[in-house]
Design a protein around this motif. Structure first.
Motif, short mmCIF file in Angstrom:
data_model
loop_
_atom_site.label_atom_id
_atom_site.label_comp_id
_atom_site.label_asym_id
_atom_site.label_seq_id
_atom_site.Cartn_x
_atom_site.Cartn_y
_atom_site.Cartn_z
N ARG A 7 28.55 -16.99 -23.26
CA ARG A 7 29.12 -16.33 -22.28
C ARG A 7 28.58 -15.03 -22.13
NH1 ARG A 7 35.40 -15.79 -25.34
NH2 ARG A 7 36.38 -17.37 -24.07
N LYS A 8 27.73 -14.46 -22.82
CA LYS A 8 26.94 -13.30 -22.39
C LYS A 8 26.14 -13.54 -21.46
CE LYS A 8 25.21 -10.81 -25.56
NZ LYS A 8 24.11 -10.33 -26.58
N MET A 9 25.44 -14.83 -21.29
CA MET A 9 24.44 -15.20 -20.39
C MET A 9 25.42 -15.26 -18.87
SD MET A 9 21.82 -18.13 -20.31
CE MET A 9 22.80 -19.58 -20.29
N GLN A 10 26.32 -15.99 -18.99
CA GLN A 10 27.17 -16.32 -17.78
C GLN A 10 27.73 -14.94 -17.19
OE1 GLN A 10 30.26 -18.89 -19.21
NE2 GLN A 10 29.02 -20.49 -19.12
N PHE A 11 28.11 -14.04 -18.16
CA PHE A 11 28.79 -12.56 -17.82
C PHE A 11 27.46 -11.77 -17.10
CE2 PHE A 11 29.38 -8.19 -18.91
CZ PHE A 11 30.86 -8.20 -18.65
N LEU A 12 26.27 -11.83 -17.58
CA LEU A 12 25.26 -11.07 -16.88
C LEU A 12 24.63 -11.81 -15.87
CD1 LEU A 12 23.32 -10.40 -20.10
CD2 LEU A 12 24.58 -8.64 -18.85
N MET A 29 25.82 -3.12 -20.48
CA MET A 29 27.09 -3.89 -20.32
C MET A 29 26.64 -4.98 -21.17
SD MET A 29 28.22 -3.39 -16.45
CE MET A 29 29.58 -4.32 -16.65
N GLU A 30 25.67 -5.38 -21.62
CA GLU A 30 25.41 -6.37 -22.52
C GLU A 30 25.77 -5.93 -24.02
OE1 GLU A 30 21.75 -9.39 -24.02
OE2 GLU A 30 21.19 -7.78 -22.47
N ARG A 31 25.58 -4.50 -24.29
CA ARG A 31 25.77 -4.17 -25.64
C ARG A 31 27.48 -3.88 -25.71
NH1 ARG A 31 22.22 0.76 -26.66
NH2 ARG A 31 22.93 0.73 -28.75
N ILE A 32 28.12 -3.62 -24.70
CA ILE A 32 29.64 -3.36 -24.67
C ILE A 32 30.36 -4.67 -24.66
CG2 ILE A 32 31.45 -2.06 -24.12
CD1 ILE A 32 29.60 -0.17 -25.78
N ASP A 33 30.91 -5.37 -25.62
CA ASP A 33 31.88 -6.41 -25.45
C ASP A 33 33.03 -6.20 -24.83
OD1 ASP A 33 33.27 -8.76 -25.74
OD2 ASP A 33 32.82 -8.90 -28.11
N ILE A 60 42.17 -2.89 -16.37
CA ILE A 60 40.56 -2.80 -16.47
C ILE A 60 39.83 -3.36 -15.49
CG2 ILE A 60 40.85 -5.02 -18.16
CD1 ILE A 60 38.54 -3.77 -19.68
N SER A 61 39.14 -2.53 -14.91
CA SER A 61 38.26 -3.01 -13.75
C SER A 61 37.20 -4.37 -14.16
CB SER A 61 37.63 -1.95 -13.21
OG SER A 61 38.25 -0.83 -12.82
N GLN A 62 37.16 -4.90 -12.74
CA GLN A 62 36.23 -6.32 -13.13
C GLN A 62 35.03 -5.64 -13.22
OE1 GLN A 62 37.26 -7.28 -8.86
NE2 GLN A 62 35.17 -8.25 -8.96
N PRO A 63 34.15 -6.45 -14.20
CA PRO A 63 33.08 -6.07 -14.71
C PRO A 63 32.00 -5.80 -13.51
CG PRO A 63 33.77 -7.94 -15.81
CD PRO A 63 34.78 -7.85 -14.86
N SER A 64 31.92 -6.42 -12.40
CA SER A 64 30.91 -6.22 -11.42
C SER A 64 31.23 -4.81 -10.70
CB SER A 64 31.05 -7.28 -10.35
OG SER A 64 32.12 -7.56 -9.76
N VAL A 65 32.60 -4.42 -10.60
CA VAL A 65 32.77 -3.21 -9.99
C VAL A 65 32.53 -2.10 -11.10
CG1 VAL A 65 34.74 -1.69 -9.43
CG2 VAL A 65 34.77 -4.16 -8.58
#
Length: 213
Positions: A7-12, A29-33, A60-65
């Motif tokens: 999931r982390k790899m897909q997230f990043l 952003m990798e360190r904060i789940d 909660i804003s979308q991660p890319s934003v």
């Protein structure tokens, strides 16, 4: 503060594909789940690049934003940062990986209380969260090196501009709450302010006063 490797790899990857390329921001952003900050029926969607509902009618804003706003803010290790709109606490947690001190305010006491619990759980000791009228900033702690606003105003609020240090940067959404807004980067100079338009966004409106909770 880690999550499932796949999931982390897909997230990043999703963050990079949307233009989040700053190494320090990606590491933060990798360190904060994000999953810790999303509760209830939406928890399984915590790693998707989308905004999600939280309590008090907020999101909660979308991660890319989150990543793009953090990247535009250009936070350095010695900086003191003010965040307006604590919400879930996710953005403040990401900022805490990058700056010396984070002050975050929200008009909803419940959100501040819940965010504090997560900050304590993650041992994020450099964050101070307040229930306060964010449109007025936090004058008792000013000036700030960086200010991040996660709610939209029609114009950059005067009190927040006044609390920005010379050479400081503020990133915020500007525009009517019922229309597409623009993400703006404001840089303060000795002689005034420079404004740079970054991208269209959509945020909840910046309201005065405290919430009824």
């Amino acid at each position: 503060m880690t999550f499932d490797p796949e999931r982390k790899m897909q997230f990043l990857f999703a963050l990079r594909s949307k233009g989040v390329t700053d190494k320090r921001v990606l590491e933060a952003m990798e360190r904060i789940d994000r999953g810790i900050f999303v509760r209830g029926i939406f928890a399984e969607r915590a790693y998707e690049d989308m905004p999600l509902p939280i309590a008090c009618g907020q999101t909660i804003s979308q991660p890319s934003v989150v990543g793009l706003m953090t990247q535009a803010l250009d936070v350095q290790p010695r900086h003191k940062v003010l965040e307006i709109g604590t919400g879930s606490g996710y953005q403040a947690a990401v900022l805490s990986m990058l700056a010396r001190r984070i002050y975050t305010v929200d008009r909803h006491k419940r959100l501040v209380q819940e965010a504090r619990i997560i900050f304590d759980r993650l041992n994020l000791t450099n964050i101070t969260a307040f229930a306060a009228d964010g449109s007025r900033g936090l004058p008792e702690q000013a000036p700030f090196d960086r200010i991040l606003v996660t709610a939209a105003a029609e114009d950059p609020p005067g009190p927040l501009l006044a609390e920005l240090r010379i050479g400081g940067i503020m990133v915020l959404p500007v525009g009517q709450s019922d229309a597409v807004q623009s993400l703006i980067k404001v840089t303060r100079h000795e002689t005034g302010f420079d404004y740079q338009e970054l991208r269209p966004v959509r945020f909840v409106p910046l309201l005065e006063g405290l919430g009824q909770d």
